[in-house]
Design an enzyme around this catalytic site. Structure first.
Site, PDB file in Angstrom:
ATOM      1  N   CYS A 123       0.847  -1.187   0.000  1.00  0.00           N
ATOM      2  CA  CYS A 123       0.000   0.000   0.000  1.00  0.00           C
ATOM      3  C   CYS A 123       0.878   1.231   0.000  1.00  0.00           C
ATOM      4  O   CYS A 123       1.727   1.395   0.866  1.00  0.00           O
ATOM      5  CB  CYS A 123      -0.898   0.006   1.230  1.00  0.00           C
ATOM      6  N   GLY A 124       0.677   2.116  -0.951  1.00  0.00           N
ATOM      7  CA  GLY A 124       1.512   3.294  -1.055  1.00  0.00           C
ATOM      8  C   GLY A 124       1.251   4.328   0.005  1.00  0.00           C
ATOM      9  O   GLY A 124       2.037   5.261   0.176  1.00  0.00           O
TER      10      GLY A 124
END
Length: 277
Positions: A123-124
């Site tokens: 997840c960025g």
């Protein structure tokens, strides 16, 4: 890292499968009779730079040197493979540690911008300190090639060949590099789509593949676009859709982004000038 001997893997006799394990399962027509099936392994992998743990990712326990190199490049930790002096994969009590020896200059830069990312799984947003860091600008890519969409057909057919674990578990993503003639120069698979891409980017840097395009079996998120652009990839094909932020980032950094790639079908989101029939 374990290598499992497979007596029979969906009609493949006497195969060797790394990254999968056997487990008892039940089916509706035989609830009292367990059967053996294969599951993809998913383990915590810690990337440790010069003795300091930087990130823990959930990943398939294979091709981890490629992953370390690709992640280091796509996250801007290094500028070239020469910035890494050594990579050592070690079993740890609860997973795997990848010890990466950075040059003093790159390690100093990493310490300056180091952020808390423990537990990140692709997840960025996880671990980013400020929302302003999301979709951070990437230097615009040059326009150095034209790729024929007719060459994509063969790559789509051969993409399954990359997924040795996926063929028997149905549980992995793939990322492959398509040469200009449509052949696959190489590919990687992983339970995580971002990790599969990082593994491919590591292999690309090591092998020196330049012209061509990346093909992923998943959707195209903004982070996958950003990782590709950071490594100089001009064209990214995705089997599924792209997100709106992915399209925005691709537009800004001059990356040609194509989704819904199927035989005879594709949706071109950005910079179609790199493509021909």
């Amino acid at each position: 890292m374990q290598v499992f001997q497979v007596k029979e893997v969906h009609s493949q006799a006497d195969a060797v499968l790394e990254g999968a394990t056997q487990h008892s399962v039940y089916h509706p027509d035989s609830l009292h009779q367990p059967q053996s099936d294969w599951l993809a392994e998913e383990v915590p992998v810690a990337l440790v730079y010069n003795g300091i743990s930087h990130v823990v990712m959930m990943a398939s326990p294979k091709e981890l040197e490629q992953f370390a190199l690709g992640f280091s490049l796509s996250e801007g930790i290094i500028q070239s493979p020469a910035d890494i002096y050594g990579i050592d994969v070690q079993n740890a009590c609860n997973g795997i540690e990848v010890q990466i020896e950075l040059s003093s200059r790159r390690f100093a830069g990493l310490k300056e911008r180091r952020r808390s990312m423990d537990g990140r799984t692709g997840c960025g947003v996880c671990g980013v300190e400020q929302l302003a860091e999301i979709g951070k600008p990437v230097a615009p890519l040059p326009f150095t090639q034209t790729f024929s969409l007719s060459k994509l057909e063969n790559a789509l057919v051969r993409l399954r060949d990359v997924q040795k674990i996926g063929q028997v578990t149905g549980c992995t993503h793939a990322a492959s590099w398509i040469a200009p003639d449509g052949t696959l120069s190489g590919g990687s698979e992983d339970v995580g789509r971002h990790v599969a891409l990082d593994k491919l980017l590591g292999a690309r840097a090591k092998q020196g593949w330049q012209q061509g395009a990346a093909l992923v079996s998943s959707r195209a998120s903004y982070e996958m676009v950003q990782k590709s652009a950071m490594c100089g990839v001009e064209i990214l094909f995705a089997v599924s859709a792209a997100t709106s932020l992915a399209v925005d980032v691709a537009q800004r950094c001059n990356l040609t982004l194509v989704g819904f790639c199927r035989p005879g079908q594709a949706t071109i989101y950005t910079h179609p000038q790199r493509l021909s029939e």
